[in-house]
Design a protein around this motif. Structure first.
Motif, PDB file in Angstrom:
ATOM      1  N   GLU A 289      25.275 -19.219   6.656  1.00 41.87           N
ATOM      2  CA  GLU A 289      23.991 -18.893   7.247  1.00 41.87           C
ATOM      3  C   GLU A 289      23.988 -17.452   7.728  1.00 41.87           C
ATOM      4  OE1 GLU A 289      23.271 -21.500  10.523  1.00 41.87           O
ATOM      5  OE2 GLU A 289      24.947 -20.750  11.708  1.00 41.87           O
ATOM      6  N   PHE A 290      22.806 -16.931   7.955  1.00 39.39           N
ATOM      7  CA  PHE A 290      22.644 -15.572   8.447  1.00 39.39           C
ATOM      8  C   PHE A 290      21.990 -15.622   9.824  1.00 39.39           C
ATOM      9  CE2 PHE A 290      22.902 -15.124   3.879  1.00 39.39           C
ATOM     10  CZ  PHE A 290      23.767 -14.047   3.730  1.00 39.39           C
ATOM     11  N   ILE A 291      22.635 -14.979  10.778  1.00 39.89           N
ATOM     12  CA  ILE A 291      22.176 -14.965  12.165  1.00 39.89           C
ATOM     13  C   ILE A 291      21.484 -13.638  12.447  1.00 39.89           C
ATOM     14  CG2 ILE A 291      22.868 -15.238  14.576  1.00 39.89           C
ATOM     15  CD1 ILE A 291      23.461 -17.666  12.844  1.00 39.89           C
ATOM     16  N   ILE A 292      20.320 -13.688  13.074  1.00 38.93           N
ATOM     17  CA  ILE A 292      19.651 -12.481  13.546  1.00 38.93           C
ATOM     18  C   ILE A 292      19.629 -12.560  15.072  1.00 38.93           C
ATOM     19  CG2 ILE A 292      17.552 -11.109  13.582  1.00 38.93           C
ATOM     20  CD1 ILE A 292      18.221 -13.526  10.731  1.00 38.93           C
ATOM     21  N   PRO A 293      20.592 -11.912  15.746  1.00 32.71           N
ATOM     22  CA  PRO A 293      20.668 -12.001  17.207  1.00 32.71           C
ATOM     23  C   PRO A 293      19.499 -11.264  17.865  1.00 32.71           C
ATOM     24  CG  PRO A 293      22.715 -11.142  16.237  1.00 32.71           C
ATOM     25  CD  PRO A 293      21.667 -11.080  15.187  1.00 32.71           C
ATOM     26  N   GLY A 294      19.140 -11.727  19.024  1.00 31.29           N
ATOM     27  CA  GLY A 294      18.106 -11.051  19.808  1.00 31.29           C
ATOM     28  C   GLY A 294      18.476 -11.082  21.271  1.00 31.29           C
ATOM     29  N   MET A 295      18.160 -10.020  21.992  1.00 29.85           N
ATOM     30  CA  MET A 295      18.460  -9.983  23.424  1.00 29.85           C
ATOM     31  C   MET A 295      17.496  -9.064  24.148  1.00 29.85           C
ATOM     32  SD  MET A 295      21.825  -7.536  23.993  1.00 29.85           S
ATOM     33  CE  MET A 295      21.647  -7.737  25.787  1.00 29.85           C
ATOM     34  N   MET A 296      17.529  -9.155  25.469  1.00 29.47           N
ATOM     35  CA  MET A 296      16.754  -8.280  26.350  1.00 29.47           C
ATOM     36  C   MET A 296      17.485  -8.182  27.670  1.00 29.47           C
ATOM     37  SD  MET A 296      13.627 -10.914  27.103  1.00 29.47           S
ATOM     38  CE  MET A 296      13.946 -12.630  27.512  1.00 29.47           C
ATOM     39  N   ARG A 297      17.154  -7.160  28.454  1.00 32.32           N
ATOM     40  CA  ARG A 297      17.763  -6.983  29.772  1.00 32.32           C
ATOM     41  C   ARG A 297      16.646  -6.714  30.766  1.00 32.32           C
ATOM     42  NH1 ARG A 297      21.390  -3.766  31.286  1.00 32.32           N
ATOM     43  NH2 ARG A 297      22.886  -5.310  31.986  1.00 32.32           N
ATOM     44  N   LEU A 298      16.639  -7.471  31.851  1.00 34.85           N
ATOM     45  CA  LEU A 298      15.537  -7.398  32.795  1.00 34.85           C
ATOM     46  C   LEU A 298      16.004  -7.650  34.216  1.00 34.85           C
ATOM     47  CD1 LEU A 298      13.653 -10.767  32.689  1.00 34.85           C
ATOM     48  CD2 LEU A 298      15.396 -10.274  31.007  1.00 34.85           C
ATOM     49  N   GLY A 299      15.243  -7.141  35.149  1.00 31.29           N
ATOM     50  CA  GLY A 299      15.486  -7.394  36.563  1.00 31.29           C
ATOM     51  C   GLY A 299      14.409  -8.320  37.109  1.00 31.29           C
ATOM     52  N   GLY A 300      14.433  -8.542  38.412  1.00 29.45           N
ATOM     53  CA  GLY A 300      13.400  -9.353  39.037  1.00 29.45           C
ATOM     54  C   GLY A 300      12.191  -8.509  39.369  1.00 29.45           C
ATOM     55  N   LEU A 301      11.220  -9.130  39.999  1.00 28.64           N
ATOM     56  CA  LEU A 301      10.020  -8.425  40.431  1.00 28.64           C
ATOM     57  C   LEU A 301      10.295  -7.763  41.778  1.00 28.64           C
ATOM     58  CD1 LEU A 301       6.969  -7.827  39.986  1.00 28.64           C
ATOM     59  CD2 LEU A 301       6.524  -9.881  41.355  1.00 28.64           C
ATOM     60  N   ASP A 302      10.140  -6.455  41.835  1.00 29.71           N
ATOM     61  CA  ASP A 302      10.333  -5.720  43.082  1.00 29.71           C
ATOM     62  C   ASP A 302       9.006  -5.593  43.817  1.00 29.71           C
ATOM     63  OD1 ASP A 302      13.058  -5.180  42.880  1.00 29.71           O
ATOM     64  OD2 ASP A 302      12.694  -3.474  41.564  1.00 29.71           O
ATOM     65  N   VAL A 303       8.955  -6.072  45.045  1.00 31.25           N
ATOM     66  CA  VAL A 303       7.795  -5.849  45.909  1.00 31.25           C
ATOM     67  C   VAL A 303       8.174  -4.744  46.873  1.00 31.25           C
ATOM     68  CG1 VAL A 303       6.296  -6.833  47.665  1.00 31.25           C
ATOM     69  CG2 VAL A 303       6.917  -8.185  45.661  1.00 31.25           C
ATOM     70  N   ARG A 304       7.594  -3.575  46.689  1.00 30.60           N
ATOM     71  CA  ARG A 304       7.987  -2.393  47.456  1.00 30.60           C
ATOM     72  C   ARG A 304       7.185  -2.246  48.741  1.00 30.60           C
ATOM     73  NH1 ARG A 304       9.164   2.116  42.794  1.00 30.60           N
ATOM     74  NH2 ARG A 304      10.568   0.813  41.558  1.00 30.60           N
ATOM     75  N   LEU A 305       5.932  -2.658  48.703  1.00 25.07           N
ATOM     76  CA  LEU A 305       5.084  -2.609  49.895  1.00 25.07           C
ATOM     77  C   LEU A 305       4.507  -4.008  50.104  1.00 25.07           C
ATOM     78  CD1 LEU A 305       3.176   0.762  49.266  1.00 25.07           C
ATOM     79  CD2 LEU A 305       5.136   0.381  50.771  1.00 25.07           C
ATOM     80  N   PRO A 306       5.191  -4.835  50.894  1.00 25.57           N
ATOM     81  CA  PRO A 306       4.758  -6.231  51.051  1.00 25.57           C
ATOM     82  C   PRO A 306       3.321  -6.385  51.550  1.00 25.57           C
ATOM     83  CG  PRO A 306       6.984  -5.952  51.894  1.00 25.57           C
ATOM     84  CD  PRO A 306       6.467  -4.574  51.605  1.00 25.57           C
ATOM     85  N   LYS A 307       2.858  -5.429  52.361  1.00 27.67           N
ATOM     86  CA  LYS A 307       1.491  -5.546  52.871  1.00 27.67           C
ATOM     87  C   LYS A 307       0.446  -5.221  51.813  1.00 27.67           C
ATOM     88  CE  LYS A 307       2.593  -4.776  57.737  1.00 27.67           C
ATOM     89  NZ  LYS A 307       2.355  -3.924  58.937  1.00 27.67           N
ATOM     90  N   GLY A 308       0.907  -4.796  50.657  1.00 29.51           N
ATOM     91  CA  GLY A 308      -0.016  -4.607  49.544  1.00 29.51           C
ATOM     92  C   GLY A 308      -0.356  -5.914  48.855  1.00 29.51           C
ATOM     93  N   ILE A 309       0.205  -7.023  49.363  1.00 27.99           N
ATOM     94  CA  ILE A 309      -0.033  -8.359  48.811  1.00 27.99           C
ATOM     95  C   ILE A 309      -0.328  -9.310  49.962  1.00 27.99           C
ATOM     96  CG2 ILE A 309       0.899 -10.215  47.356  1.00 27.99           C
ATOM     97  CD1 ILE A 309       2.935  -8.201  46.297  1.00 27.99           C
ATOM     98  N   SER A 310      -1.188 -10.289  49.743  1.00 32.69           N
ATOM     99  CA  SER A 310      -1.472 -11.318  50.752  1.00 32.69           C
ATOM    100  C   SER A 310      -1.459 -12.687  50.106  1.00 32.69           C
ATOM    101  CB  SER A 310      -2.830 -11.070  51.426  1.00 32.69           C
ATOM    102  OG  SER A 310      -2.830  -9.880  52.174  1.00 32.69           O
ATOM    103  N   TYR A 311      -0.792 -13.640  50.775  1.00 34.24           N
ATOM    104  CA  TYR A 311      -0.846 -15.039  50.369  1.00 34.24           C
ATOM    105  C   TYR A 311      -1.793 -15.778  51.303  1.00 34.24           C
ATOM    106  CZ  TYR A 311       3.465 -14.364  47.620  1.00 34.24           C
ATOM    107  OH  TYR A 311       4.401 -13.939  46.699  1.00 34.24           O
ATOM    108  N   ASN A 312      -2.707 -16.563  50.719  1.00 36.92           N
ATOM    109  CA  ASN A 312      -3.653 -17.351  51.519  1.00 36.92           C
ATOM    110  C   ASN A 312      -3.569 -18.795  51.033  1.00 36.92           C
ATOM    111  OD1 ASN A 312      -5.497 -15.107  52.973  1.00 36.92           O
ATOM    112  ND2 ASN A 312      -4.928 -14.411  50.932  1.00 36.92           N
ATOM    113  N   ASP A 313      -3.060 -19.658  51.887  1.00 37.75           N
ATOM    114  CA  ASP A 313      -2.763 -21.029  51.486  1.00 37.75           C
ATOM    115  C   ASP A 313      -3.787 -22.021  52.012  1.00 37.75           C
ATOM    116  OD1 ASP A 313      -0.511 -19.916  50.403  1.00 37.75           O
ATOM    117  OD2 ASP A 313       0.841 -20.566  51.998  1.00 37.75           O
ATOM    118  N   GLY A 314      -3.918 -23.124  51.281  1.00 37.69           N
ATOM    119  CA  GLY A 314      -4.747 -24.227  51.733  1.00 37.69           C
ATOM    120  C   GLY A 314      -6.074 -24.350  51.023  1.00 37.69           C
ATOM    121  N   ILE A 315      -6.333 -23.466  50.060  1.00 34.92           N
ATOM    122  CA  ILE A 315      -7.659 -23.494  49.421  1.00 34.92           C
ATOM    123  C   ILE A 315      -7.847 -24.709  48.524  1.00 34.92           C
ATOM    124  CG2 ILE A 315      -7.826 -21.005  49.542  1.00 34.92           C
ATOM    125  CD1 ILE A 315      -7.295 -20.911  46.533  1.00 34.92           C
TER     126      ILE A 315
END
Length: 315
Positions: A289-315
């Protein structure tokens, strides 16, 4: 009876496969998957060295205030800046595809016949789904947090409406509109009019509710249409407010409640690092058989200014 031993030209087969996969990869990477949302929700940075183990970045805070002076002044106020260093771990992920020797040689038998791109497309799709999960929900195995579950982001419960419930299904259109605008205004006020959110993300049911409910009795516009035209972000900037649905918000709030997110979609606020976007490597022969490998390299999501986001729960 004389039998002829089966044989094949390995170099010719491999050469044919290389030319085929080159064409297949161009086709596959041109595909846009309609339900993969992360590129439209967060800024993606691919500028780091592909094999970097970490991505280092700095945030800058400034301090200093100008004041009046007189001709005999002997003191001078100075502006200062403070740099804070952060590092994001980069992890590798893999997904490839393969063809049997029989598949490749059968394709070679008929002039003009090509290998299909189905397997490569399936691998590419799997890669995009992994990135989507990491960006939106994080990954506990790698210690990554996603857009819907950051611990540093301000979190609040929406207030009860006249029916003594925070649920949008029990609220009036005016109360629903107030919940959204209050989230945007609250962040804007808390940051001294710096963080004006331009994006609203809603669970599927709540998005469907405002998309199908009239703004008022006998109105010819829905809550969603009215909100897009009448919100603090649009009134202040003249730009449209982005409102999208995100299924991962169902049950993402405190106590398993549904969560609304408002945020400023800007690299200063949040960024996803992917030093090596998914790619395929040259075919390799392994047994029959013939294998075609694939890969990627990634980090997590960086939140640099937390106050630039708001969570509003209960809707």
């Amino acid at each position: 009876m004389l039998r002829t031993a089966a044989s094949f030209d390995a170099q010719a087969t491999l050469g044919f496969l290389v030319s085929q996969t080159s064409s297949i990869e161009q086709e596959v990477y041109a595909i846009r998957y309609a339900d993969i949302q992360y590129p439209n929700l967060v800024p993606v940075d691919t500028s780091a060295y592909p094999w970097a183990r970490t991505v280092t970045y700095f945030t800058v805070d400034q301090a200093g205030q100008a004041d009046w002076m007189n001709g005999n002044a002997s003191d001078m106020p100075f502006a200062e800046i403070a740099h804070t260093k952060y590092e994001t771990t980069v992890e590798a992920a893999k997904i490839g595809y393969r063809y049997s020797l029989e598949e490749v040689n059968q394709a070679m038998m008929i002039p003009g016949m090509n290998l299909t791109a189905d397997k490569a497309a399936a691998a590419r799709r799997a890669a995009e789904e992994l990135v989507e999960r990491v960006v939106l929900s994080g990954d506990t195995r790698k210690g990554f947090l996603g857009l819907v579950n950051q611990t540093s982001v301000p979190q609040a419960a929406v207030p009860n409406g006249a029916a003594s419930s925070p649920l949008w299904s029990s609220k009036t259109p005016g109360e629903i509109l107030a919940d959204v605008n209050n989230s945007i205004v609250g962040a804007w006020s808390a940051t001294q009019q710096i963080e004006l959110h331009d994006t609203v993300l809603l669970p599927i049911a709540q998005y469907g509710l405002i998309a199908g409910t009239p703004r008022s009795t006998n109105a010819d516009t829905t809550i969603l249409s009215y909100l897009q035209a009448n919100n603090i972000y649009t009134a202040t900037t003249g730009q449209p407010l982005t409102i999208r649905t995100l299924r991962q918000l169902t049950g993402a709030g405190a106590g398993g409640t549904n969560r609304m997110i408002t945020y400023r979609r800007d690299p200063q606020v949040l960024k996803f690092h992917m030093p090596m976007p998914h790619q395929f490597f040259p075919p390799q022969q392994r047994m029959l058989e013939f294998i075609i490998p694939g890969m990627m390299r990634l980090g997590g999501l960086d939140v640099r200014l937390p106050k630039g986001i708001s969570y509003n729960d209960g809707i």
